[in-house]
Design a protein around this motif. Structure first.
Motif, short mmCIF file in Angstrom:
data_model
loop_
_atom_site.label_atom_id
_atom_site.label_comp_id
_atom_site.label_asym_id
_atom_site.label_seq_id
_atom_site.Cartn_x
_atom_site.Cartn_y
_atom_site.Cartn_z
N PHE A 1 155.87 49.93 -19.10
CA PHE A 1 155.87 50.29 -17.68
C PHE A 1 156.01 51.80 -17.50
O PHE A 1 155.26 52.42 -16.71
N VAL B 1 159.72 44.14 -13.19
CA VAL B 1 159.27 44.51 -14.53
C VAL B 1 160.04 43.69 -15.56
O VAL B 1 161.27 43.59 -15.49
N THR C 1 149.97 42.35 -12.30
CA THR C 1 149.13 43.31 -13.00
C THR C 1 148.38 42.60 -14.12
O THR C 1 148.57 41.40 -14.36
N TYR D 1 150.09 42.51 -20.51
CA TYR D 1 150.22 43.57 -21.49
C TYR D 1 150.41 43.10 -22.94
O TYR D 1 150.14 43.84 -23.85
N TYR E 1 153.58 42.34 -14.68
CA TYR E 1 154.55 42.83 -13.71
C TYR E 1 154.18 42.28 -12.34
O TYR E 1 152.99 42.22 -11.98
N ILE F 1 148.35 50.70 -11.76
CA ILE F 1 149.20 50.21 -12.85
C ILE F 1 148.39 49.37 -13.83
O ILE F 1 148.52 49.50 -15.05
#
Length: 873
Positions: free
Chosen positions: A474, A518, A534, A537, A720, A732
């Motif tokens: 993040f 987060v 988002t 990741y 997130y 982001i």
């Protein structure tokens, strides 16, 4: 003479009769039309001029038309009551058969109802409200493009620049409210939404407008769409410039109602609008090159031509009105007459199609359809066209007249450079941190898996510190944003039920307690209903961790594993053929067969060697469980993280609830897996089912003895959570994509999880093994037994033969007679010479072929006769 006079009189009479007859034949019928305009507005003034010119131009071109429009123009003075009174007067005293106008939507609501009731077509070239469509009011015709077309073009602009939020600022009446529903509907397909609607009263003062603008400045959104009249819009932009909202970072888009009148506005207003974008219908020049008309002037001009053609086409020979039966105590409305010619006139108007000054004029659907809008940029006191929009091809920097067959997509490359407020050419991102300076509220959890996320609050300073893989990603993403993003962490304490705690954690974003959450938050459908996520990741999916075992038992007889029973027979045949190779072959056909067999044996030997080498030198690891179905069939237990949604996934896959066991820590998993589900302990499991990021964490700590199987179930991964329509989600996500696509993610994972390449069980099930004595024990034993047995047999034969020779010679003490020693010496010499001349092997084979076996020792040569069959093994 008298006769000549009579002829002249006759000709004069005939000529006069013809003129009279033609006068009667071409007598013009009057077609009365009412016109309601607001003479105090720019639109009203332009429309009044263009209407008068239109009548003159039309009949100058159509000399043979038998009808002629008679206009009755009235000034509404921007008053609804005055407009209604004027219409009643026109219907009652002038028997008008059509009414052009009015300008305002509030006036159009009442007047359109009158036209519908008394069958008098009402034609408006300014009213765009969808609520007044011909479906509800068939006698109301909109000679103007409807709002739904222009909102599509505005939505395309918003999508082109990637803005996620937009605030409409509109006049609070039917005209302003009519566009909102269309706007909201169209924006749904652009991933943008409306966080707030700014409705301004049409009689609002400058102070009231300033107060509303200050309210907008406290919000994040910086993209505004203005839909209001020219007078109210002028006041709005003047105040916006005064308080600093016409500066860098702001985006202003005006609809056609205001954009079409920029040239007629006060120069100071045009200067205040500097940097704004606008949507308008492209103008065409009028017949008079010295007269510049706005689009409203062109529409009013074409409206007159349409009504004049309809009057001629309807063939209305006389005005026909009929009074409806009036009820007792009725008002003047009850005494009005309805037009018997109305249906015919309306039908003729809707059938008119022609190429007018405003473009192709077609009212067949009760309104015009704009085929194209041009996008303008207000620069100083002028305006410049930066592109065009059509429903078929979207946005382009060239018009349809110059367009090729190429389809244009909505990208900024399809628009010319825009001069934004404060003469900036940098595209605004569409949002800013509010003027109150509040930092972005970032929620983080404590008590989670510390490798991914952990947070604590300093009891003295109150500052929250967060760490973990999720935090590093993040913070790295924020650094890569093209703008500054101040933020602060807020701790959320989890409970024993991890799954429900994370649901509550994400729900805080929906409640707007956090701007973003987060952590190791799984992207799930039920959560996506109230927040946006988002891009993920880490690697996504659900897999299993199971113990591994050697797939090949390297016992004493491993050298036999490469061979099946059938291949053993082939190998024996190969030994025989290997011997036959040494025998002289006399036939060619036999040689061919022998070569083929020798090639086959060569391949067989090579494959056997390679297979055995692989078994001895490569460590073949195999999972104890290869798939979920195997666990289901054998009824073994599986483990999962306590409180995780994985339990529901396992139940959906068909596992019995009694076979699904929760564990709290990774050490608990290790302990359970090391024993296995068949050990009899109720707390043991055959596999650990979890999300891949957690499995990587487990294997990093317990590398040897385990491997990952799967994925067995697809998931969206970790992400997130942000508020719906958050303007920063795009930035982001792009930053995360950039991180995960490079070396940064490898370094972050190595920091928190470890180097996965050091664990041989991650991503592979084989590794290099080492040789030991046990691997060759069987072969050594077999070789030793054969050698010992052969030696014992040879010794037995030797002693038996020597005993027999000794008995024949009568000398038991002499091992061998002298003559034999002599012969032995000759044979020893022969053996040595043969070894030196042709090689030891060739000579031995020759002796073997003759039926004898010669053994050469250091000093003596012993001879024993062996049958031919024994010599062939």
């Amino acid at each position: 003479m008298q006769t000549g006079v009579k002829i002249v009189v006759f000709l004069f009479w005939a000529f006069s009769s013809t003129i009279a007859q033609n006068a009667i034949e071409y007598k013009e019928e009057e077609f009365h039309v009412g016109v309601i305009l607001d003479m105090g507005t720019a639109v009203g003034k332009v429309a009044h001029t263009s209407i008068l010119i239109a009548v003159e131009d039309f009949y100058a071109v159509h000399l043979n038309y038998t009808t002629r429009l008679v206009l009755h123009i009235r000034d509404s003075m921007s008053d609804d009551v005055q407009a209604a009174s004027a219409v009643l007067d026109l219907l009652e005293n002038y028997n008008v058969q059509a009414i052009i106008g009015p300008q305002k939507s509030s006036q159009a609501v009442f007047i359109s109802a009158l036209g519908n009731k008394y069958q008098v077509p009402i034609i408006s070239f300014t009213e765009t409200s969808k609520s007044l469509s011909s479906r509800c009011l068939p006698y109301f015709v909109q000679a103007i493009a409807c709002d739904s077309a222009q909102v599509s073009s505005i939505a395309s602009i918003i999508k082109t620049y990637g803005w996620r939020e937009v605030v409409p600022i509109y006049v609070d009446n039917d005209y302003g409210r009519g566009i909102i529903l269309d706007f909201v509907s169209v924006l749904e397909g652009t991933d943008a939404h409306i966080p707030y609607r700014s409705a301004i009263d049409e009689l609002a003062t400058g102070e009231q407008i300033t107060k509303e603008l200050y309210k907008l400045m406290t919000m994040q959104t910086r993209v505004f769409v203005v839909h209001m009249s020219a007078s109210l819009g002028s006041l709005l932009f003047t105040k916006a410039k005064e308080i600093g909202m016409m500066s860098k970072g702001f985006v202003w888009i005006i609809t056609d109602g205001l954009a079409n009148l920029i040239d007629s506005l006060n120069p100071s207003v045009g200067e205040a609008m500097n940097g704004a974008l606008g949507i308008e219908v492209p103008e065409r020049s009028s017949n008079d090159p010295t007269l510049k008309l706005s689009i409203f002037g062109l529409w009013s001009y074409d409206t007159i031509w349409a009504v004049a053609q309809a009057a001629e086409k309807a063939k209305v020979t006389e005005t026909k009105f009929q009074r409806l039966p009036a009820p007792k105590n009725s008002t003047c409305l009850g005494t009005l007459k309805y037009s018997r010619n109305g249906p015919a006139v309306l039908k003729a108007i809707l059938q008119i199609k022609f190429e007018g000054l405003s473009g192709y004029f077609d009212l067949s659907d009760g309104g015009l359809h704009a085929s194209m809008f041009q996008i303008i940029n207000v620069v100083g006191k002028a305006q410049r066209v930066i592109g065009f929009w059509t429903a078929q091809n979207g946005i382009s920097y060239i018009s349809d007249q110059r367009r090729t067959n190429k389809t244009y997509v909505s990208t900024t490359h399809n628009l010319n450079i825009v001069i934004w407020p404060r003469e900036s050419i940098e595209v605004p991102r569409g949002w800013e941190i509010p003027t109150n300076g509040k930092k972005l509220q970032v929620g983080v959890v404590s008590g989670g898996r510390s490798k991914y996320i952990d947070a604590s609050e300093d009891s003295h300073t109150g500052v929250v510190k967060a760490s973990g893989l999720a935090i590093d990603i993040f913070e790295e993403a924020v650094k890569r944003l093209p703008y500054a993003l101040p933020y602060e962490y807020i701790v959320f304490n989890t409970t024993e039920n991890v799954s429900s705690s994370y649901d509550d954690f994400v729900y805080q974003v929906y409640l707007k307690k956090y701007d973003i959450a987060v952590g190791d938050i799984t992207i799930r459908y039920n959560r996506s209903l109230y927040v946006d996520f988002t891009l993920p990741y880490p690697e996504s999916g659900i897999a299993m961790v199971v113990p591994v075992k050697e797939s090949i038992n390297k016992n004493a007889w491993i050298f036999l594993k490469p061979l099946t029973p059938d291949m053993c027979h082939v190998l024996q045949l190969g030994v025989v053929m290997d011997y036959e190779e040494k025998v002289k072959v006399k036939r060619v056909i036999s040689l061919i067969v022998l070569v083929i067999w020798l090639f086959f044996i060569l391949v067989l030997k090579s494959c056997y060697t390679a297979s055995l080498t692989s078994m001895l030198t490569v460590q073949q690891l195999q999972p104890t469980v290869t798939n979920v179905n195997e666990l289901l069939k054998t009824g073994q237990s599986v483990g999962y993280g306590r409180g995780s949604y994985i339990k529901g996934v396992l139940e959906d896959l068909g596992f019995d609830k009694s076979k699904i066991k929760p564990y709290d820590t990774l050490e608990d998993f290790h302990s359970a897996l090391s024993k296995g589900s068949k050990s009899g302990d109720s707390g043991d499991s055959a596999a650990f089912v979890s999300e891949i990021p957690y499995i990587k964490l487990f294997l990093a700590e317990h590398c040897k003895g385990y491997t990952m199987v799967g994925p067995i179930y697809k998931t969206a991964g970790f992400g997130y959570a942000l508020q719906k329509g958050s303007p920063i989600i795009g930035g982001i996500s792009q930053a995360i994509l950039n991180i995960t696509g490079g070396d940064t993610i490898i370094q972050i994972e190595k920091k928190w999880i470890g180097d996965q390449n050091n664990c041989q069980n991650v991503g592979t099930l084989s590794g290099t093994g080492s040789l030991s004595f046990d691997s060759f024990a069987g072969l050594i034993i077999a070789t030793g037994v054969a050698s010992t047995t052969s030696l014992m047999v040879a010794l037995i034969i030797y002693f038996c033969e020597n005993k027999q020779v000794g008995s024949e010679n009568g000398d038991s003490g002499q091992i061998m007679p002298q003559e034999e020693n002599k012969n032995s010496g000759d044979e020893e010499k022969q053996c040595q010479e043969a070894a030196g001349a042709r090689g030891m092997n060739e000579q031995i084979n020759k002796v073997m072929h003759n039926g004898s076996l010669v053994i050469c020792t250091g000093e003596r040569i012993r001879r024993s006769w062996v049958s031919s069959s024994s010599a062939r093994f």
